[in-house]
Design an enzyme around this catalytic site. Structure first.
Site, short mmCIF file in Angstrom:
data_model
loop_
_atom_site.label_atom_id
_atom_site.label_comp_id
_atom_site.label_asym_id
_atom_site.label_seq_id
_atom_site.Cartn_x
_atom_site.Cartn_y
_atom_site.Cartn_z
N TYR A 198 -0.87 8.69 -2.28
CA TYR A 198 -1.07 8.57 -3.37
C TYR A 198 -2.25 9.14 -4.10
CZ TYR A 198 2.35 4.65 -3.96
OH TYR A 198 3.10 3.83 -4.02
N GLY A 199 -3.05 9.83 -3.49
CA GLY A 199 -4.95 10.51 -3.98
C GLY A 199 -4.88 10.58 -4.92
N ASP A 258 1.05 -1.38 -0.48
CA ASP A 258 -0.43 -0.18 0.23
C ASP A 258 0.88 0.56 0.11
OD1 ASP A 258 -2.42 1.77 0.69
OD2 ASP A 258 -2.03 1.99 1.96
N SER A 259 -0.02 2.72 0.13
CA SER A 259 0.84 3.51 -0.23
C SER A 259 1.36 4.12 1.25
CB SER A 259 0.32 4.47 -0.30
OG SER A 259 -0.71 5.00 0.54
N CYS A 265 -10.85 3.16 0.10
CA CYS A 265 -9.61 3.08 0.82
C CYS A 265 -9.10 2.26 1.72
CB CYS A 265 -9.06 4.33 0.42
SG CYS A 265 -7.41 5.05 1.60
N THR A 266 -8.14 2.02 1.35
CA THR A 266 -7.71 0.84 2.85
C THR A 266 -7.25 1.25 4.02
OG1 THR A 266 -5.87 0.61 1.93
CG2 THR A 266 -7.46 -0.82 1.19
N CYS A 310 -4.55 -1.30 -2.02
CA CYS A 310 -4.84 -0.01 -2.95
C CYS A 310 -5.51 0.28 -3.42
CB CYS A 310 -3.24 1.15 -2.51
SG CYS A 310 -3.09 2.53 -2.92
N ASN A 311 -6.67 0.85 -3.10
CA ASN A 311 -7.72 0.73 -4.44
C ASN A 311 -6.90 2.08 -5.03
OD1 ASN A 311 -10.80 0.21 -3.31
ND2 ASN A 311 -9.42 1.07 -1.54
N THR A 312 -6.41 2.98 -4.74
CA THR A 312 -5.78 4.52 -6.10
C THR A 312 -5.12 3.33 -6.54
OG1 THR A 312 -5.98 5.43 -3.82
CG2 THR A 312 -5.20 6.21 -6.29
N1 DGL Z 1 -4.85 3.02 0.91
C1 DGL Z 1 -5.04 3.52 -0.61
C2 DGL Z 1 -6.05 3.69 -1.32
O1 DGL Z 1 -6.64 2.10 -0.83
C3 DGL Z 1 -4.43 5.30 -0.22
C4 DGL Z 1 -4.03 6.33 0.36
C5 DGL Z 1 -3.60 7.29 -0.36
O2 DGL Z 1 -2.61 7.57 -0.34
O3 DGL Z 1 -4.11 8.26 -0.61
O4 DGL Z 1 -6.40 3.59 -1.86
#
Ligand code: DGL
Length: 274
Positions: free
Chosen positions: A45-46, A13-14, A191-192, A77-79
């Protein structure tokens, strides 16, 4: 005499959010060696551009592949997942499991046909996310909300920095609509990082809703792909690790949180990017 070794799984993840995915994987595959990779130097990452994110994730996963030779990678990480999965699957042969917003389950479960997706700005604007809504939630009212401070707020909370309840409520309030016969009854945690704040969000919610965290489904998918190979008879290939691309500010709160995930101080490792 050494027996067969259990699989090594990289969970990426980020930042710290993917720990919400690591947890059910550890519970369902206790013998697997888990290597948690946090791109703390690249967080968040967003708001990153797609081009930048493709390059960044490619370089972090590439370095993790070289160093840990995993049997499977979870992009927790969804992003990242809503963008980079095709590129990663073309480049690497090991199975890559992604994490994408649980839009289909939300559309199936929502009684009011009105649900919200709480996600980063990047995930909210992805073609991938729009396509999931078109495919599965055409008959629903879907609110997509991206509070920029929410993932950093979850990181700070896990580090033990405390939580501003009013700010958190302001972050989630737009998900709750009640107008023209539509009332939100379900919220997708897209988002995780957000499940790390779930208990507080439940407490602050204007009314009770169903919160969908995809992590248990991801853990089931991982166990399925590995063919339940991590049995007690197998030797673990090594200790679980917490790997970061940046310096880890090991506050008392973070140390405590990592210990709860089975990651002691000596498990913390730095990952050099090439
Ligand atoms: N945890 C990440 C996700 O699931 C992103 C959070 C981030 O870095 O902005 O999207």
């Amino acid at each position: 005499m050494s027996g067969p070794t259990a699989p090594t799984i990289v969970v990426f993840d980020s930042g710290l959010g993917g720990l919400s995915v690591l947890s059910p994987i550890a519970a369902s595959l206790p013998q697997a060696r888990l290597v948690y990779v946090a791109d703390e130097a690249g967080f968040p990452y967003g708001g990153r551009s797609e081009q930048d994110l493709l390059a960044r994730v490619g370089s972090v996963i590439g370095a993790a592949m070289d160093r840990f030779r995993p049997d499977l990678v979870v992009v927790a990480c969804n992003t990242a997942s809503t963008l980079v999965l095709p590129q990663l699957r073309a480049r690497f042969t090991v199975p890559i499991v992604g994490t994408v917003p649980a839009i289909k389950p939300a559309a199936e479960q929502s009684q009011s046909r009105c649900f919200a997706i709480l996600a980063t700005e990047g995930t909210a604007k992805r073609d991938y996310t729009r396509a999931l809504i078109d495919q599965f939630a055409k008959n629903c009212r879907v609110i997509i909300h991206s509070p920029p401070a929410l993932a950093p707020r979850a990181e700070a909370f896990l580090r033990g920095e405390g939580l501003d309840g009013q700010a958190l409520l302001a972050d989630i309030a737009p998900c709750f609509v009640n107008e023209n016969g539509s009332k939100t009854d379900t919220i997708v945690l897209g988002c995780t990082h957000y499940p790390l704040l779930l208990e507080a969000m439940k407490r602050l919610a204007p009314w009770p809703v169903t919160w969908i965290d995809p992590a248990p489904a991801i853990a089931r998918r991982v166990a399925h792909l590995l063919g339940q190979t991590a049995s007690a008879a197998q030797m673990r290939a090594g200790p679980n690790l917490f790997v970061s691309t940046g310096p880890v500010d090991l506050t008392a709160g973070l140390r405590h949180a990592l210990q709860a995930y089975g990651l002691a101080d000596e498990a913390i490792v730095h990952l050099e990017l090439v």
